[in-house]
Motif scaffolding. Structure first.
Motif: not given
Lengths: 270, 287
Positions: A2-8, A10, B178, B180-186, B240-241
């Motif tokens: 599963k992906i962290n879509a908002p991070l991807v 961004k 990528i 971990e769906p909850q994290s704000q960063g990598f 982040y970023l």
């Protein structure tokens, strides 16, 4: 997987913005087939640069993928990106009239390279950087045409598996009909990727993920419960397609050689 | 003590433009009355240098770039990253961090641990440094580290054993993972934060980590620079970023307070560690 879509989103929109600027462009161009990958890429590009900075080329061959064209038009309209339709049938038909073949793969490759040639021509006409739309699954198994759909300026989605691209598409709220339809390379009427590869993308991606991301040996993947035949086939596909992922080897005969020990960054002074 | 963290995206292979942006940030930090500004790893050159590394190497004693930064350091202490061609070893280039203060070079740290696997190829282009040595500044004994150095906990230990109350890591760490769906960063950002928290607490030291942002040849630098207090508490974390210049107030008197509460420093026995290491190294040496 599963992906962290908002991070991807961004990360990839930032990538598109920054790399476009570094390449000396302020706009991008992509081939829009109406399939999942090019649709998601168009959504990312529109978000990164604004719809006016995105040119989508719809390049059908006859009626081979009518549904694709309908979906491509729908996406271009929804996003309000610039779009243009170029029918590639005349040049493809002329070529194969002179040099006939029954092999649909040859025809498919020729079409992919015709589209590439048009994209590069429009890249120069419109001063727009070409976005590649190949995903990680395709790149790993070599399911793409070298110097065809694999050719591009930058590739934002090359590290996302097909099923992850679908997840991203869901997050970006692309049209439902594009999310659920069977992926096709449009090689012949009714062709589907999964039919041709002989595996579903879910299964393929899970095996690739274990082999590549988790660095498991084929035997370990088989032990994890996947069919030996399928795992072996995927390993073979990866092996056979390395040439599609690399610049061609240069015979090294001098003391300093491009690609061997003449090594500079792509983003040098940009 | 106010510390400025310059979470920038250097231009790859263009030290002139980077010097200009350094001087801009230094000016802003001086106006904000910060007493130290920290830039990321290889901040004067960018990270993915490959064959550019030897071409852009500077000799700190002769370089006009250093001269400008030394002048700037009269108003504020500076930490930044550069490629060093050492005067004492011509031909060898290092991935280095410099600490400048009051017009003088207080210390240069040459990166010891050069990541050379997977996406990293530093060992191909740089020589490796050979020591960790804390040094005195006007305010606090300080240790410098460059990126991967920080992930080998022996590096921070050397600074701890040497009495550093401030450990500064400059970094060009790409974000990866990528899942971990909850994290704000990598995912990899959490690895740095984990180390930051552990090192600050168990060394009773202020830990400053300045990471860069931006993209180079497909690598995505994660940002997320941070400061931890000597009690292991997060003082600040940058986004982040995204580029940022943040001014963070750090209470140096907490170093002493932490060392009274948790006497790790008082009870430390570096000579035992040294003797043990010596034995381990002697016994595991392959002839």
């Amino acid at each position: 997987m599963k992906i962290n879509a908002p991070l991807v989103v961004k990360t990839l929109t930032g990538f598109i913005r920054e790399e476009t600027r570094k390449a000396g462009f302020d706009r991008v161009i992509l081939g829009l087939s109406g399939g999942l990958d090019s649709t998601v890429c168009a959504y990312l590009a529109a978000r990164a640069l604004g719809p006016k900075k995105v040119l989508a080329l719809i390049m059908p061959y006859r009626d081979l993928d009518k549904e694709g064209v309908t979906h491509a038009r729908l996406v271009a309209g929804l996003l309000k990106v610039r779009s243009r339709e170029i029918d590639i049938s005349p040049q493809i038909d002329t070529y194969f009239a002179a040099l006939p073949t029954d092999n649909p793969v040859l025809k498919g490759n020729k079409m992919a390279r015709e589209r590439m040639s048009i994209l590069y021509d429009f890249s120069a006409r419109e001063k727009a950087l070409i976005l590649g739309t190949s995903n990680k699954t395709e790149l790993l198994i070599g399911y793409g045409t070298i110097h065809g759909d694999l050719a591009c300026g930058i590739n934002p989605m090359g590290d996302l598996y097909k099923t992850q691209v679908r997840e991203l598409g869901r997050h970006l709220k692309i049209p439902e009909e594009i999310l659920v339809k069977k992926p096709t390379a449009g090689l012949w009427p009714g062709q589907t990727d999964e039919g041709e590869i002989g595996l579903t993308y879910e299964e393929l991606d899970r095996i690739l993920y274990l082999l590549v991301d988790r660095r498991q040996k084929p035997d370990e993947v088989i032990k994890a419960g996947f069919e030996r035949k399928k795992v072996r086939r995927i390993v073979e596909m990866i092996k056979k397609s390395e040439f599609k992922r690399r610049m061609p080897p240069i015979a090294k005969i001098s003391t300093r050689t491009v690609g061997h020990d003449f090594l500079y960054p792509y983003d040098w002074d940009k | 003590m106010k510390i400025a963290l310059a979470q920038i995206s250097p231009v790859l292979g263009n030290p002139e433009r980077n010097l200009k942006s350094h001087l801009d940030h230094i000016r802003k930090a001086t106006l904000a009355k910060a007493s130290l500004i920290v830039f990321p790893e290889l901040s004067l050159t960018g990270y993915t240098l490959k064959d550019l590394a030897p071409e852009l190497a500077l000799n700190p004693r002769k370089s006009p770039v250093f001269k400008k930064l030394l002048e700037a350091s009269r108003a504020i202490d500076l930490v930044f990253g550069f490629v060093e061609e050492a005067a004492d070893e011509p031909g060898l280039v290092y991935n280095a961090a410099a600490y400048l203060s009051r017009g003088r070079i207080l210390h240069i740290h040459r990166k010891v641990f050069l990541p050379t696997s997977g996406m990293f190829e530093e060992g191909r282009f740089f020589a490796a440094g050979r020591q960790f040595r804390p040094f005195n500044t006007a305010r606090v004994k300080t240790g410098l580290l460059v990126c991967r150095d920080f992930l080998h906990y022996g590096s921070s230990y050397c600074h701890f054993a040497g009495g550093a109350g401030l450990i500064i890591t400059i970094s060009a760490a790409p974000g990866r993972g990528i899942d971990e769906p909850q994290s704000q960063g990598f995912e990899t950002s959490q690895m740095w934060e984990l180390m930051g928290q552990a090192v600050s607490f168990f060394s009773s030291a202020v830990v400053v980590y300045c990471n860069r942002v931006g993209y180079e040849d497909g690598a995505v630098f994660a940002g997320g620079s941070f400061i931890y207090s000597p009690f292991g508490k997060l003082v600040a974390r940058l986004p982040y970023l995204e580029e940022d210049l943040a001014f963070i107030e750090v209470d140096l008197s907490e170093i002493g307070r932490a060392r009274k509460s948790w006497p790790f420093r008082r009870d430390e026995r570096p000579e035992v560690i040294w003797q043990s290491l010596e034995k381990i190294i002697r016994e595991s040496h392959e002839d």
